[in-house]
Design an enzyme around this catalytic site. Sequence first.
Site, PDB file in Angstrom:
ATOM      1  N   VAL A  10      -5.331   1.850  -1.827  1.00 34.46           N
ATOM      2  CA  VAL A  10      -4.276   1.848  -0.814  1.00 34.46           C
ATOM      3  C   VAL A  10      -4.075   3.282  -0.347  1.00 34.46           C
ATOM      4  O   VAL A  10      -4.151   4.220  -1.134  1.00 34.46           O
ATOM      5  CB  VAL A  10      -2.948   1.267  -1.347  1.00 34.46           C
ATOM      6  CG1 VAL A  10      -3.121  -0.181  -1.740  1.00 34.46           C
ATOM      7  CG2 VAL A  10      -2.426   2.067  -2.530  1.00 34.46           C
ATOM      8  N   SER A  11      -3.847   3.437   0.950  1.00 38.00           N
ATOM      9  CA  SER A  11      -3.664   4.772   1.507  1.00 38.00           C
ATOM     10  C   SER A  11      -2.401   4.907   2.338  1.00 38.00           C
ATOM     11  O   SER A  11      -2.040   5.993   2.774  1.00 38.00           O
ATOM     12  CB  SER A  11      -4.872   5.156   2.379  1.00 38.00           C
ATOM     13  OG  SER A  11      -5.087   4.185   3.391  1.00 38.00           O
TER      14      SER A  11
END
Length: 211
Positions: A10-11
């Site tokens: 996840v970013s």
Amino acid sequence: MTQTILYARVSTAEQTISHQKTQAEAAGYKIDQVVSDDGVSGFTTKLADRPEGRRLFDLLRSGDTLLVRWVDRLGRNYQDVTDTIRLLMRKGVIIRTVINNMTFDGATTDPMQEAVRDALIAFMAATAQAQAEATKEAQRAGISAAKRDERKYLGRKPSYSQGTLSLVTDLLSQGSGTSEVARSAGLSRQAVLRIKADPAAAQEVLSRWSN
């Protein structure tokens, strides 16, 4: 004993690791272990350089399945993604995607099947990079628009600095004439008159532009 490892990355705040796991389980996958990197860009950081990415390489053995939501979780750099998938296939790892239910492995030895498989890997990796570049361009455009809107909100940039404003207000308080103050401060008479009419407003405009 072989295992299925879900790799989640996840970013942004809108993405979650739990959502990627739930999505995989809803698609019918039995997950033995989850390895995840949180807040890591797939565009600038190679899988092998991520904290949990390195551990993932150590965990995977021949016959294991690496499960990802899509290839963009491995990365958004074409060269990195294609190199990673080919390396894992040579290691005997099966790569599967939840979206599109794609399977990549090194089982086939038929040249034509290999060519089709490699072309598909290349296409998906290129798509992941293109999407990332399009997103970054949209973000840059949004930032530029926001800055333009902010400048409109701030109004016209003042022609004076904090030091100049202080000089003008000091001279005016001493009874100096408008023309004299303008010459001393290097401002137009109109600018001096605006400051004289409302010194507080002049300070407020300057403060907004200084932030």
